[in-house]
Design a protein around this motif. Structure first.
Motif, short mmCIF file in Angstrom:
data_model
loop_
_atom_site.label_atom_id
_atom_site.label_comp_id
_atom_site.label_asym_id
_atom_site.label_seq_id
_atom_site.Cartn_x
_atom_site.Cartn_y
_atom_site.Cartn_z
N PHE A 21 -5.88 -0.47 -5.90
CA PHE A 21 -4.95 -1.19 -5.04
C PHE A 21 -5.14 -2.71 -5.09
O PHE A 21 -4.14 -3.45 -5.19
CB PHE A 21 -5.02 -0.66 -3.60
CG PHE A 21 -4.07 -1.34 -2.67
CD1 PHE A 21 -2.70 -1.23 -2.86
CD2 PHE A 21 -4.53 -2.11 -1.62
CE1 PHE A 21 -1.79 -1.88 -2.03
CE2 PHE A 21 -3.65 -2.76 -0.77
CZ PHE A 21 -2.27 -2.64 -0.97
N PRO A 22 -6.37 -3.23 -5.05
CA PRO A 22 -6.51 -4.69 -5.16
C PRO A 22 -5.94 -5.25 -6.47
O PRO A 22 -5.32 -6.32 -6.48
CB PRO A 22 -8.02 -4.92 -5.06
CG PRO A 22 -8.51 -3.75 -4.28
CD PRO A 22 -7.65 -2.60 -4.72
N ASP A 23 -6.13 -4.53 -7.58
CA ASP A 23 -5.55 -4.96 -8.86
C ASP A 23 -4.03 -5.00 -8.75
O ASP A 23 -3.38 -5.92 -9.27
CB ASP A 23 -5.95 -4.02 -9.99
CG ASP A 23 -7.43 -4.02 -10.30
OD1 ASP A 23 -8.10 -5.04 -10.06
OD2 ASP A 23 -7.92 -2.98 -10.79
N PHE A 24 -3.46 -4.00 -8.10
CA PHE A 24 -2.02 -3.92 -7.90
C PHE A 24 -1.53 -5.15 -7.12
O PHE A 24 -0.53 -5.76 -7.48
CB PHE A 24 -1.69 -2.62 -7.15
CG PHE A 24 -0.25 -2.45 -6.79
CD1 PHE A 24 0.69 -2.08 -7.74
CD2 PHE A 24 0.18 -2.62 -5.48
CE1 PHE A 24 2.02 -1.90 -7.41
CE2 PHE A 24 1.50 -2.44 -5.12
CZ PHE A 24 2.43 -2.09 -6.09
N LEU A 25 -2.26 -5.53 -6.07
CA LEU A 25 -1.89 -6.72 -5.29
C LEU A 25 -1.94 -7.98 -6.17
O LEU A 25 -1.04 -8.84 -6.07
CB LEU A 25 -2.81 -6.89 -4.09
CG LEU A 25 -2.66 -5.90 -2.95
CD1 LEU A 25 -3.72 -6.16 -1.87
CD2 LEU A 25 -1.26 -5.93 -2.36
N ARG A 37 0.84 -1.21 0.00
CA ARG A 37 0.00 0.00 0.00
C ARG A 37 0.88 1.26 0.00
O ARG A 37 0.61 2.22 -0.72
CB ARG A 37 -0.95 0.01 1.19
CG ARG A 37 -1.97 1.14 1.10
CD ARG A 37 -2.92 1.19 2.29
NE ARG A 37 -3.52 -0.07 2.64
CZ ARG A 37 -4.57 -0.62 2.05
NH1 ARG A 37 -5.15 0.00 1.04
NH2 ARG A 37 -5.05 -1.78 2.46
N SER A 38 1.95 1.24 0.79
CA SER A 38 2.88 2.38 0.82
C SER A 38 3.50 2.61 -0.55
O SER A 38 3.60 3.75 -1.01
CB SER A 38 3.98 2.15 1.86
OG SER A 38 3.43 2.13 3.15
N ILE A 39 3.92 1.53 -1.19
CA ILE A 39 4.50 1.64 -2.53
C ILE A 39 3.47 2.20 -3.51
O ILE A 39 3.75 3.12 -4.27
CB ILE A 39 5.02 0.26 -3.01
CG1 ILE A 39 6.20 -0.18 -2.16
CG2 ILE A 39 5.37 0.29 -4.49
CD1 ILE A 39 6.57 -1.66 -2.32
N LEU A 84 0.76 3.97 -2.96
CA LEU A 84 0.43 5.38 -2.69
C LEU A 84 1.59 6.31 -3.06
O LEU A 84 1.37 7.44 -3.51
CB LEU A 84 0.03 5.57 -1.24
CG LEU A 84 -1.30 4.92 -0.85
CD1 LEU A 84 -1.52 4.99 0.65
CD2 LEU A 84 -2.46 5.55 -1.61
N GLU A 85 2.81 5.83 -2.89
CA GLU A 85 3.96 6.66 -3.28
C GLU A 85 3.99 6.84 -4.79
O GLU A 85 4.18 7.94 -5.29
CB GLU A 85 5.26 6.00 -2.80
CG GLU A 85 6.48 6.84 -3.09
CD GLU A 85 7.75 6.21 -2.55
OE1 GLU A 85 8.79 6.34 -3.22
OE2 GLU A 85 7.71 5.59 -1.47
N VAL A 86 3.79 5.74 -5.52
CA VAL A 86 3.81 5.80 -6.98
C VAL A 86 2.66 6.65 -7.52
O VAL A 86 2.83 7.43 -8.45
CB VAL A 86 3.79 4.38 -7.59
CG1 VAL A 86 3.57 4.42 -9.10
CG2 VAL A 86 5.07 3.64 -7.25
N THR A 87 1.48 6.51 -6.93
CA THR A 87 0.30 7.23 -7.43
C THR A 87 0.17 8.62 -6.83
O THR A 87 -0.78 9.33 -7.14
CB THR A 87 -0.99 6.45 -7.13
OG1 THR A 87 -1.17 6.36 -5.71
CG2 THR A 87 -0.97 5.08 -7.77
#
Length: 187
Positions: A155-159, A102-104, A106-109
């Motif tokens: 975020f779920p897609d990212f996971l 999640r931190s990654i 949010l940092e990227v987005t």
């Protein structure tokens, strides 16, 4: 609030100060596209509309419209939360891993709710060389996972994408990640 006022006015075609009849049909189709055409979801849609129409007159004034839009937002949040929980169960990431991802994300987005394919590739480039082969492979996986209408990751897609990449050891990323902290910091 100004944006909501403009949205309300866009549905109040006859400038009557409320949204009724044909105007209401268009509002429902726009705001609840899935429910509007699904007979199984019709009871929920009718209940939402009944709850929003406080005076039961079949029309929505601005305050009732605001209530409806709040319900729409709440339903979206609930749906997103359910999707996230389901994906966390599916991917079997630990709570610490989910927190790190999640931190990654949010940092990227930069705190936004969605990530573009280009941002994802840039994030991955320090770990996986982004030549044509890897770039095309990531793009193909991306479009298998992402919502076809937005072409963006939540975020779920990212996971899901991270689980897939880790499971197949995409471009030997598992070994690269374990070489040292400089690779994790690249994210």
């Amino acid at each position: 609030m100004d944006q909501l006022r403009r949205q309300f006015i866009s549905y109040d075609w006859d400038s009557s100060g409320d949204v009724s009849k044909k105007e209401l049909v268009q509002l429902i189709v726009d705001v609840f596209p899935d429910m509007a055409h699904d007979p199984e979801k019709r009871p929920l849609l009718l209940q939402i509309m009944k709850d929003a129409d406080a005076d039961n007159n079949g029309r929505l004034d601005f305050s009732e419209f605001l209530q409806l839009m709040r319900t729409v937002e709440d339903l979206g949040d609930l749906t997103q939360l359910q999707k996230e929980r389901q994906v966390i169960d599916q991917t079997q990431f630990t709570s610490n891993e989910v927190s790190e991802f999640r931190s990654i994300f949010l940092e990227v987005t930069k705190g936004e709710a969605r990530m573009s394919l280009q941002d994802f590739k840039e994030m991955m480039s320090p770990i996986c060389p982004m030549g044509d082969r890897n770039s095309h492979a990531i793009s193909a996986m991306w479009f298998e996972i992402c919502d076809s209408t937005s072409k963006m990751f939540d975020f779920p897609d990212f996971l899901l994408m991270m689980r897939r990449l880790l499971d197949i050891n995409f471009a030997n990323m598992n070994q690269r990640l374990h070489r040292g902290p400089q690779h994790r910091k690249a994210w």
